[in-house]
Motif scaffolding. Structure first.
Motif, PDB file in Angstrom:
ATOM      1  N   TRP A 110      10.474  26.399   4.855  1.00  0.00           N
ATOM      2  CA  TRP A 110      11.242  25.667   5.861  1.00  0.00           C
ATOM      3  C   TRP A 110      11.633  26.668   6.943  1.00  0.00           C
ATOM      4  CZ3 TRP A 110      16.560  22.767   5.180  1.00  0.00           C
ATOM      5  CH2 TRP A 110      16.692  21.810   6.200  1.00  0.00           C
ATOM      6  N   ALA A 111      10.701  26.966   7.806  1.00  0.00           N
ATOM      7  CA  ALA A 111      10.885  28.046   8.782  1.00  0.00           C
ATOM      8  C   ALA A 111      11.940  27.726   9.825  1.00  0.00           C
ATOM      9  CB  ALA A 111       9.554  28.357   9.460  1.00  0.00           C
ATOM     10  N   ARG A 112      11.941  26.489  10.322  1.00  0.00           N
ATOM     11  CA  ARG A 112      12.875  26.087  11.373  1.00  0.00           C
ATOM     12  C   ARG A 112      13.531  24.768  10.987  1.00  0.00           C
ATOM     13  NH1 ARG A 112       9.649  25.103  16.553  1.00  0.00           N
ATOM     14  NH2 ARG A 112       8.541  23.759  15.055  1.00  0.00           N
ATOM     15  N   PRO A 113      14.785  24.552  11.405  1.00  0.00           N
ATOM     16  CA  PRO A 113      15.465  23.300  11.044  1.00  0.00           C
ATOM     17  C   PRO A 113      14.686  22.054  11.427  1.00  0.00           C
ATOM     18  CG  PRO A 113      17.017  24.840  12.018  1.00  0.00           C
ATOM     19  CD  PRO A 113      15.656  25.453  12.185  1.00  0.00           C
ATOM     20  N   GLN A 114      14.003  22.093  12.570  1.00  0.00           N
ATOM     21  CA  GLN A 114      13.291  20.900  13.040  1.00  0.00           C
ATOM     22  C   GLN A 114      11.980  20.658  12.313  1.00  0.00           C
ATOM     23  OE1 GLN A 114      14.115  23.635  14.783  1.00  0.00           O
ATOM     24  NE2 GLN A 114      12.734  24.008  16.517  1.00  0.00           N
ATOM     25  N   ASP A 115      11.545  21.597  11.499  1.00  0.00           N
ATOM     26  CA  ASP A 115      10.323  21.403  10.722  1.00  0.00           C
ATOM     27  C   ASP A 115      10.563  20.429   9.572  1.00  0.00           C
ATOM     28  OD1 ASP A 115       9.038  23.233  12.355  1.00  0.00           O
ATOM     29  OD2 ASP A 115       9.384  24.923  10.987  1.00  0.00           O
ATOM     30  N   THR A 116       9.485  19.931   9.005  1.00  0.00           N
ATOM     31  CA  THR A 116       9.575  19.048   7.849  1.00  0.00           C
ATOM     32  C   THR A 116      10.335  19.734   6.709  1.00  0.00           C
ATOM     33  OG1 THR A 116       7.463  18.041   8.422  1.00  0.00           O
ATOM     34  CG2 THR A 116       8.232  17.719   6.170  1.00  0.00           C
ATOM     35  N   ILE A 117      11.250  19.006   6.083  1.00  0.00           N
ATOM     36  CA  ILE A 117      12.011  19.592   4.985  1.00  0.00           C
ATOM     37  C   ILE A 117      11.056  20.052   3.877  1.00  0.00           C
ATOM     38  CG2 ILE A 117      14.116  18.323   5.499  1.00  0.00           C
ATOM     39  CD1 ILE A 117      13.384  16.414   3.211  1.00  0.00           C
ATOM     40  N   PRO A 118      11.413  21.118   3.137  1.00  0.00           N
ATOM     41  CA  PRO A 118      10.440  21.755   2.255  1.00  0.00           C
ATOM     42  C   PRO A 118      10.126  21.003   0.972  1.00  0.00           C
ATOM     43  CG  PRO A 118      12.571  22.819   2.042  1.00  0.00           C
ATOM     44  CD  PRO A 118      12.689  21.846   3.174  1.00  0.00           C
ATOM     45  N   ILE A 119      10.998  20.102   0.565  1.00  0.00           N
ATOM     46  CA  ILE A 119      10.787  19.402  -0.705  1.00  0.00           C
ATOM     47  C   ILE A 119      11.556  18.090  -0.658  1.00  0.00           C
ATOM     48  CG2 ILE A 119      12.764  20.410  -1.952  1.00  0.00           C
ATOM     49  CD1 ILE A 119      10.810  20.809  -4.348  1.00  0.00           C
ATOM     50  N   GLY A 120      11.039  17.066  -1.296  1.00  0.00           N
ATOM     51  CA  GLY A 120      11.711  15.771  -1.308  1.00  0.00           C
ATOM     52  C   GLY A 120      12.925  15.775  -2.218  1.00  0.00           C
ATOM     53  N   PRO A 121      14.120  15.560  -1.694  1.00  0.00           N
ATOM     54  CA  PRO A 121      15.331  15.644  -2.520  1.00  0.00           C
ATOM     55  C   PRO A 121      15.325  14.718  -3.735  1.00  0.00           C
ATOM     56  CG  PRO A 121      15.905  15.627  -0.195  1.00  0.00           C
ATOM     57  CD  PRO A 121      14.440  15.325  -0.269  1.00  0.00           C
ATOM     58  N   THR A 122      14.834  13.492  -3.563  1.00  0.00           N
ATOM     59  CA  THR A 122      14.859  12.538  -4.667  1.00  0.00           C
ATOM     60  C   THR A 122      13.672  12.688  -5.614  1.00  0.00           C
ATOM     61  OG1 THR A 122      13.964  10.955  -3.066  1.00  0.00           O
ATOM     62  CG2 THR A 122      16.302  10.780  -3.590  1.00  0.00           C
ATOM     63  N   THR A 123      12.784  13.642  -5.344  1.00  0.00           N
ATOM     64  CA  THR A 123      11.702  13.924  -6.296  1.00  0.00           C
ATOM     65  C   THR A 123      12.124  14.956  -7.327  1.00  0.00           C
ATOM     66  OG1 THR A 123      10.666  15.776  -5.103  1.00  0.00           O
ATOM     67  CG2 THR A 123      10.053  13.547  -4.414  1.00  0.00           C
TER      68      THR A 123
ATOM     69  N   SER B 222       0.832  -1.199   0.000  1.00  0.00           N
ATOM     70  CA  SER B 222       0.000   0.000   0.000  1.00  0.00           C
ATOM     71  C   SER B 222       0.869   1.253   0.000  1.00  0.00           C
ATOM     72  CB  SER B 222      -0.920   0.007   1.222  1.00  0.00           C
ATOM     73  OG  SER B 222      -0.166   0.076   2.421  1.00  0.00           O
ATOM     74  N   THR B 223       0.313   2.349  -0.469  1.00  0.00           N
ATOM     75  CA  THR B 223       1.043   3.609  -0.520  1.00  0.00           C
ATOM     76  C   THR B 223       0.253   4.708   0.177  1.00  0.00           C
ATOM     77  OG1 THR B 223       0.075   4.197  -2.670  1.00  0.00           O
ATOM     78  CG2 THR B 223       2.198   3.038  -2.691  1.00  0.00           C
ATOM     79  N   ARG B 224       0.995   5.701   0.650  1.00  0.00           N
ATOM     80  CA  ARG B 224       0.366   6.857   1.285  1.00  0.00           C
ATOM     81  C   ARG B 224       1.035   8.112   0.751  1.00  0.00           C
ATOM     82  NH1 ARG B 224      -0.829   7.944   7.732  1.00  0.00           N
ATOM     83  NH2 ARG B 224      -1.858   9.976   7.458  1.00  0.00           N
ATOM     84  N   LEU B 225       0.246   9.002   0.204  1.00  0.00           N
ATOM     85  CA  LEU B 225       0.777  10.212  -0.417  1.00  0.00           C
ATOM     86  C   LEU B 225       1.374  11.150   0.619  1.00  0.00           C
ATOM     87  CD1 LEU B 225       1.005  11.813  -3.104  1.00  0.00           C
ATOM     88  CD2 LEU B 225      -1.182  12.871  -2.520  1.00  0.00           C
ATOM     89  N   TRP B 226       2.550  11.711   0.291  1.00  0.00           N
ATOM     90  CA  TRP B 226       3.177  12.737   1.123  1.00  0.00           C
ATOM     91  C   TRP B 226       3.292  14.021   0.305  1.00  0.00           C
ATOM     92  CZ3 TRP B 226       8.038  15.414   0.966  1.00  0.00           C
ATOM     93  CH2 TRP B 226       8.305  16.156   2.131  1.00  0.00           C
ATOM     94  N   ARG B 227       2.622  15.054   0.758  1.00  0.00           N
ATOM     95  CA  ARG B 227       2.709  16.353   0.104  1.00  0.00           C
ATOM     96  C   ARG B 227       3.727  17.203   0.854  1.00  0.00           C
ATOM     97  NH1 ARG B 227      -2.817  15.093   0.271  1.00  0.00           N
ATOM     98  NH2 ARG B 227      -3.906  15.132  -1.740  1.00  0.00           N
ATOM     99  N   CYS B 228       4.772  17.595   0.201  1.00  0.00           N
ATOM    100  CA  CYS B 228       5.795  18.395   0.861  1.00  0.00           C
ATOM    101  C   CYS B 228       5.244  19.772   1.215  1.00  0.00           C
ATOM    102  CB  CYS B 228       7.028  18.530  -0.038  1.00  0.00           C
ATOM    103  SG  CYS B 228       6.712  19.316  -1.629  1.00  0.00           S
ATOM    104  N   PRO B 229       5.858  20.475   2.170  1.00  0.00           N
ATOM    105  CA  PRO B 229       5.359  21.788   2.576  1.00  0.00           C
ATOM    106  C   PRO B 229       5.347  22.831   1.461  1.00  0.00           C
ATOM    107  CG  PRO B 229       6.819  20.905   4.254  1.00  0.00           C
ATOM    108  CD  PRO B 229       6.925  19.989   3.069  1.00  0.00           C
ATOM    109  N   THR B 230       6.258  22.722   0.499  1.00  0.00           N
ATOM    110  CA  THR B 230       6.259  23.653  -0.631  1.00  0.00           C
ATOM    111  C   THR B 230       5.020  23.398  -1.495  1.00  0.00           C
ATOM    112  OG1 THR B 230       8.679  23.673  -0.646  1.00  0.00           O
ATOM    113  CG2 THR B 230       7.573  24.419  -2.650  1.00  0.00           C
ATOM    114  N   PRO B 231       4.250  24.424  -1.808  1.00  0.00           N
ATOM    115  CA  PRO B 231       3.039  24.219  -2.611  1.00  0.00           C
ATOM    116  C   PRO B 231       3.359  23.988  -4.080  1.00  0.00           C
ATOM    117  CG  PRO B 231       3.331  26.551  -2.141  1.00  0.00           C
ATOM    118  CD  PRO B 231       4.404  25.833  -1.376  1.00  0.00           C
ATOM    119  N   PRO B 232       2.473  23.309  -4.802  1.00  0.00           N
ATOM    120  CA  PRO B 232       2.674  23.111  -6.236  1.00  0.00           C
ATOM    121  C   PRO B 232       2.736  24.440  -6.974  1.00  0.00           C
ATOM    122  CG  PRO B 232       0.989  21.634  -5.402  1.00  0.00           C
ATOM    123  CD  PRO B 232       1.278  22.620  -4.310  1.00  0.00           C
ATOM    124  N   GLY B 233       3.426  24.430  -8.110  1.00  0.00           N
ATOM    125  CA  GLY B 233       3.539  25.631  -8.926  1.00  0.00           C
ATOM    126  C   GLY B 233       4.983  26.036  -9.135  1.00  0.00           C
ATOM    127  N   ARG B 234       5.162  27.204  -9.720  1.00  0.00           N
ATOM    128  CA  ARG B 234       6.500  27.725 -10.005  1.00  0.00           C
ATOM    129  C   ARG B 234       7.075  28.422  -8.772  1.00  0.00           C
ATOM    130  NH1 ARG B 234       9.504  29.986 -14.757  1.00  0.00           N
ATOM    131  NH2 ARG B 234      10.970  31.514 -13.893  1.00  0.00           N
TER     132      ARG B 234
END
Length: 244
Positions: A146-159, A124-136
């Motif tokens: 990415w307001a604080r280091p401990q927050d979720t990273i803003p974008i998936g590096p391997t995406t 099974s899969t579960r979608l993960w939407r990064c904090p950065t919104p879609p678009g340019r």
């Protein structure tokens, strides 16, 4: 058109995952090749399907150097216009390369990314939407999410599929973990890009993940602070240059 760069130590418990990663590449509809950095591993242990594929180029390293160094050494061997980092235990969605390549070629932006999915042992899969919104997003704009280091990273590096020159200018960071955070904020800090509203990558959830290691948390915040400071510094330098 695309090179996928993967570092692997060919651990026995990950060989089937590496084979699945390769299988996901064979389902892509655009030309690709892969450079596999063998992090101190015996090339003879490479799964047969990869060894027989002429699109796969193994890079045997004489001793273990760690994921960041192995990936950067493999980057030297890239000969295509675009690069995508990947891990040996994950996989791409079937249209991952085609949709992002089409955006890059039609718009002229430096990078194109998408969402990711968590791939669980039961399939099974579960979608993960990064904090950065879609678009340019303009160069450095991803750091706004990415307001604080401990927050979720803003974008998936391997995406991220990006121009090779950008990836060479912002490769993996010199960290024992979180090196991919550096790569992500580096590439997105150097050029505008587009985030798509669809998954392009699957992160396999399993007990052998590095993030499941007993000592993983010891350096995670330190790595995040370093990557966070780097991303902000890069954004600030470019902003100052534009107003000078």
């Amino acid at each position: 058109m695309i090179t996928v760069v993967i570092a692997t130590s060919l651990r026995e418990d990950r060989l089937d995952y590496l084979t699945a990663m390769h299988a996901s590449l064979t389902r892509q509809s655009v030309p690709w090749e892969a450079v596999i950095a063998l992090d101190g591993a015996d090339p003879r242990r490479l799964p047969a399907s990869l060894a027989a594929d002429p699109r796969v180029r193994p890079l045997a390293l004489p001793r273990p150097v760690g994921a960041a160094c192995a990936r950067n050494l493999a980057l030297t061997h890239v000969r295509t216009p675009y690069v995508n980092w990947a891990d040996d235990d994950h996989e791409f969605t079937d249209d991952a390369m085609a949709v992002r390549l089409s955006v890059l070629e039609s718009t002229g932006v430096g990078w194109c990314a998408g969402w990711s999915e968590d791939l669980h042992p039961d399939g099974s899969t579960r979608l993960w939407r990064c904090p950065t919104p879609p678009g340019r997003h303009e160069a450095g704009g991803v750091m706004n999410y990415w307001a604080r280091p401990q927050d979720t990273i803003p974008i998936g590096p391997t995406t991220i599929l990006a121009r090779t020159d950008l990836v060479r200018a912002a490769p993996m960071g010199g960290l024992v973990q979180g090196e991919d955070y550096m790569a992500a904020v580096g590439v997105t800090g150097l050029a505008p890009g587009i985030l798509l509203r669809l998954p392009v990558y699957r992160y396999r959830k399993h007990s052998g993940q590095m993030t499941q290691g007993v000592r993983y948390d010891e350096l995670e915040l330190a790595a995040r602070r370093h990557a966070h400071a780097y991303g902000n510094a890069l954004r600030d330098v470019f902003a100052a240059a534009r107003t000078a």
